[in-house]
Write a protein that holds these residues in place. Structure first.
Motif, PDB file in Angstrom:
ATOM      1  N   TYR A  40       2.529  18.989 -71.725  1.00 18.44           N
ATOM      2  CA  TYR A  40       2.080  19.870 -72.795  1.00 18.44           C
ATOM      3  C   TYR A  40       2.613  21.293 -72.674  1.00 18.44           C
ATOM      4  CZ  TYR A  40      -1.503  21.560 -69.481  1.00 18.44           C
ATOM      5  OH  TYR A  40      -2.157  22.108 -68.403  1.00 18.44           O
ATOM      6  N   GLY A  41       2.814  21.784 -71.451  1.00 17.27           N
ATOM      7  CA  GLY A  41       3.299  23.147 -71.282  1.00 17.27           C
ATOM      8  C   GLY A  41       4.749  23.325 -71.667  1.00 17.27           C
ATOM      9  N   ASN A  42       5.495  22.227 -71.817  1.00 14.90           N
ATOM     10  CA  ASN A  42       6.898  22.297 -72.211  1.00 14.90           C
ATOM     11  C   ASN A  42       7.102  22.093 -73.702  1.00 14.90           C
ATOM     12  OD1 ASN A  42       7.758  22.768 -69.624  1.00 14.90           O
ATOM     13  ND2 ASN A  42       8.240  20.634 -69.183  1.00 14.90           N
ATOM     14  N   GLU A  57      11.020   7.711 -70.440  1.00 16.96           N
ATOM     15  CA  GLU A  57      10.601   8.953 -71.112  1.00 16.96           C
ATOM     16  C   GLU A  57       9.168   8.835 -71.618  1.00 16.96           C
ATOM     17  OE1 GLU A  57      11.635  12.166 -71.525  1.00 16.96           O
ATOM     18  OE2 GLU A  57      12.709  12.255 -73.441  1.00 16.96           O
ATOM     19  N   PHE A  58       8.830   7.695 -72.225  1.00 14.97           N
ATOM     20  CA  PHE A  58       7.469   7.488 -72.719  1.00 14.97           C
ATOM     21  C   PHE A  58       6.474   7.405 -71.565  1.00 14.97           C
ATOM     22  CE2 PHE A  58       9.959   5.018 -76.091  1.00 14.97           C
ATOM     23  CZ  PHE A  58      10.183   6.157 -76.841  1.00 14.97           C
ATOM     24  N   ALA A  79      16.604  17.234 -67.850  1.00 12.17           N
ATOM     25  CA  ALA A  79      17.160  16.455 -68.953  1.00 12.17           C
ATOM     26  C   ALA A  79      18.400  15.698 -68.493  1.00 12.17           C
ATOM     27  CB  ALA A  79      17.498  17.365 -70.125  1.00 12.17           C
ATOM     28  N   ALA A  80      18.458  14.417 -68.844  1.00 11.01           N
ATOM     29  CA  ALA A  80      19.589  13.571 -68.427  1.00 11.01           C
ATOM     30  C   ALA A  80      19.426  12.200 -69.075  1.00 11.01           C
ATOM     31  CB  ALA A  80      19.640  13.449 -66.902  1.00 11.01           C
ATOM     32  N   ASN A 132      12.688  14.140 -70.041  1.00 14.71           N
ATOM     33  CA  ASN A 132      12.182  13.726 -68.729  1.00 14.71           C
ATOM     34  C   ASN A 132      11.054  14.592 -68.170  1.00 14.71           C
ATOM     35  OD1 ASN A 132      14.152  11.633 -68.618  1.00 14.71           O
ATOM     36  ND2 ASN A 132      15.670  13.116 -67.926  1.00 14.71           N
ATOM     37  N   ASP A 133      10.524  15.507 -68.959  1.00 14.75           N
ATOM     38  CA  ASP A 133       9.385  16.311 -68.472  1.00 14.75           C
ATOM     39  C   ASP A 133       8.575  16.806 -69.664  1.00 14.75           C
ATOM     40  OD1 ASP A 133       7.668  17.562 -66.739  1.00 14.75           O
ATOM     41  OD2 ASP A 133       8.946  19.303 -66.396  1.00 14.75           O
TER      42      ASP A 133
END
Length: 715
Positions: free
Chosen positions: A476-478, A517-518, A509-510, A472-473
């Motif tokens: 790019y930084g993740n 998500e996409f 996240a869940a 859910n997030d």
């Protein structure tokens, strides 16, 4: 949003069994300077009790899982789940004990003497001597096993089961080590496990970093520091001393060798770009007095939660999620927690960049990793019954969002031209309302859109069945890339290159629909959080083109991670009459494959079988379904992040209910302060652009100022 250098295990997450318990609470052991770790029983698992509470909601109202507010169907589902689990565990125990008893009976008597066997020994071995009889204990055990077997069979018959359900864990026997209670061992920086549960030390410490956020270590020498800089430096050293003290309290592996009050000897570097938390890489001194020649303790990642986060994230739930991920070796390894943060394992990896997301090969690798996450973590019953988390987040954050936006709406007309639009607290006012329109109109449109979205699904059950465990997030930084030092590492093989990617920061996240998500991931293509001028801005022209979306989704559908139920296209079942159901969607009319009308589509030299053609058509159908699903769920993704930005923002005068004077608020903004309100406003423009494309609202019905700023993506 942006997160730094946390890391996860890089091993391919191949689960041996599904998650077996509802909640998977982490066993936390409170520590202190003067006592060893001790354990205490965990309270019952709790879940949110109202529609406004969610797994990510701020300060949710909690209740035990057997609360009477649950529907009868939900209770029956849980009773069935736990009953089957109990039967499976008892059956597994019975099988294990019978095998053990059988193996004991087969063992021959060992001779301690090294001399040749006597005649009596040979006769006994050959069966000519007097046979050994089974003991009374052995016979009674068999009788007990048979009685337990009949009880199991009767229970299965009453539940309508023909065989034992598959609800591990299997019984495992560990080799005996030195007799030492796990509750009295010294904590280490590694996440330890007892009976499948992670042992994470915890302490009642609050690390205050509020006086250090603007401090820079690249300062002139001490003699040239002014009085303010001296105070900031002293606060920085005090902060580093507290880090060491907390590491001692948590007994992080090796860190107790670092002397207390030696803050100047450790290196603490804040990772830039983190929005939700303040994140630091903490490096110990290379040489520790009294421990010369010994390897220093490992670097650790220190995460201190942001001041507004309690309104957004359920930290207890986050820790449970991290434990579930750790069981599959795809979650960050927790080293210890304290009241407002935690220590995590540090990996020398670098985050992706905005340009990396657009690289076709990297995009394909991200899709594979996403598929592995979706298929690798089983949803718990209460997560699936709760529906998409994106709506739960919206409902949980709604009250705070409404309160803040209502306050901000009153300032739009009065302060639009007061000369403060360049302030970080007021820049959004240049573009009108923070949600594009007054709050009641925005809220009503979200309700209308939700009703429209639900028409594409048969019922709530069909919607819930399509849910997956989502990050859910995925901006790019993740996503970090780990480059192995060993040139022979399996990660360097082309087939494993996607496993170099490590997804981090599972705060949100869940359970969610794959299309949501996409939609979230594709929307993150439009942001550059390190842009010098407008890190909050959404550039809709950077949204992936249809071919780029298709490339990503085909890699997702084609990937076959080594997880249960991952060998076939998930949730793709043909309906009667030749139509096909999208995952949870109403049936759509199928059309003949274009291959039926193309001469070039005839079987290739190797042979094009009917199974190959059917599989190819199913893949294309699945990709089309996901493209449509992504488009449908994009508006709610934007609405959720609008609420997130509003709640994260510092709003001067909110508590008093009056807009402050310019001189009262502008000094409060730090040098690296993120403009959350401008971020929320740009997200709102994206939301309205999607609704115009869907035909839920006409552009001419919107205010002129909003029409000029709509973020339009017509694909």
């Amino acid at each position: 949003m942006l997160t730094p250098f946390t890391a996860v295990q890089i091993a391919d997450p191949v689960p041996e069994r599904p998650i077996e318990d509802d909640g998977l609470s982490i066993k936390q052991f409170r520590t202190s300077h003067g006592r060893r770790l001790s354990g205490k029983a965990q309270p019952p698992h709790f879940v949110s009790s109202s529609s406004r509470s969610s797994v990510h909601g701020g300060s949710p109202s909690l209740r035990p899982v057997d609360d009477s507010n649950h529907s009868s169907s939900g209770n029956q589902s849980r009773h069935q789940y736990y009953s089957e689990k109990l039967l499976a565990q008892v059956g597994d125990w019975l099988e294990h004990e019978r095998k053990k008893a059988s193996s004991l009976k087969k063992k021959t008597r060992r001779r301690k003497s090294a001399s040749p066997p006597t005649e009596a020994d040979q006769e006994e071995h050959q069966g000519t001597g007097r046979p050994r009889t089974d003991s009374i204990d052995s016979q009674s055990s068999e009788i007990g096993f048979d009685k337990l077997q009949r009880i199991l069979e009767d229970s299965m018959a009453s539940m309508g089961l023909g065989s034992l359900p598959h609800h591990p864990p299997k019984i495992t026997r560990h080799r005996h080590r030195k007799r030492r209670s796990s509750l009295h061992r010294t904590a280490s920086s590694d996440t330890d496990y007892v009976d499948g549960d992670a042992i994470v030390p915890a302490c009642d410490v609050w690390l205050d970093n509020s006086k250090t956020l603007s401090y820079s270590t690249a300062t002139a020498n001490l003699e040239e520091l002014d009085e303010r800089a001296q105070r900031e430096r002293e606060a920085w050293i005090a902060f580093k001393n507290e880090i060491i003290r907390t590491a001692h309290t948590l007994k992080l592996k090796g860190w107790r060798r670092v002397p207390l009050d030696s803050g100047e000897s450790i290196d603490v570097v804040r990772v830039s770009g983190a929005l939700t938390n303040a994140v630091y890489v903490v490096t110990p001194p290379s040489d520790i007095p009294g421990h010369e020649g010994k390897k220093p303790p490992a670097k650790v990642l220190l995460r201190i939660y942001g001041p507004q986060v309690e309104h957004l994230i359920d930290r207890d739930n986050e820790l449970k999620v991290l434990q579930r991920l750790a069981r599959k070796k795809i979650g960050p390894r927790l080293l210890g927690t304290f009241q407002n943060g935690r220590f995590e394992e540090y990996f020398n990896a670098s985050p992706l960049t905005p340009d990396d997301l657009r690289d076709p090969e990297v995009s394909k690798q991200i899709a594979k990793r996403m598929r592995e996450l979706h298929d690798g973590i089983e949803l718990l019953p209460h997560e699936r019954d709760g529906g998409p988390a994106v709506w739960k987040n919206w409902e949980s954050w709604l009250e705070n969002t409404e309160r803040i936006v209502t306050f901000l709406d009153k300032q739009v007309g009065a302060a639009r031209n007061d000369g403060r639009r360049n302030s970080i607290f007021h820049a959004w006012k240049a573009n009108g309302y923070v949600c594009g329109v007054p709050w009641p109109q925005f809220k009503a449109m979200v309700v209308k859109y939700r009703e429209y979205l639900n028409t594409f699904y048969q019922d709530q059950k069909a919607l819930n069945e399509a849910l997956v465990f989502a990050h859910n997030d995925t901006q790019y930084g993740n996503i970090l890339r780990f480059q192995p030092d060993d040139k022979k590492s399996p990660l360097l093989q082309p087939a494993n290159k996607h496993k170099q990617l490590m997804v981090i920061d599972f705060e949100y996240a869940a359970a969610n629909i794959p299309g949501q998500e996409f939609a979230n991931h594709f929307s993150e293509w439009t942001y550059n959080y390190h842009d010098a001028k407008a890190p909050w801005a959404c550039n809709a022209t950077m949204y992936p083109k249809p071919d780029e979306q298709r490339h990503f989704l085909k890699a997702y559908v084609d990937h076959r991670p080594q997880f249960p139920h991952a060998s076939s296209t998930p949730r793709l079942t043909p309906a009667d009459g030749g139509a096909h159901f999208s995952p949870g969607l109403m049936p759509t009319n199928s059309s003949s494959s274009i291959k039926d009308f193309m001469l070039d589509s005839r079987a290739p030299p190797g042979g094009w079988t009917a199974a190959d053609q059917e599989r190819d058509e199913q893949t294309e159908k699945r990709v089309r379904d996901l493209l449509e699903e992504t488009r449908l769920w994009r508006p709610v993704n934007s609405a959720m992040w609008v609420a997130w930005g509003v709640v994260q923002a510092k709003v001067p005068g909110l508590d008093s209910g009056e807009a402050p004077a310019a001189e009262d608020d502008d000094d409060d903004a730090g040098a690296d302060e993120f403009d959350y309100l401008s971020y929320a406003q740009d997200r709102a423009f994206f939301f309205w652009g999607d609704l115009v494309q869907m035909g839920l609202v006409k552009a001419e019905e919107l205010p002129e100022q909003l029409r000029a700023r709509l973020k339009i993506v017509d694909y």
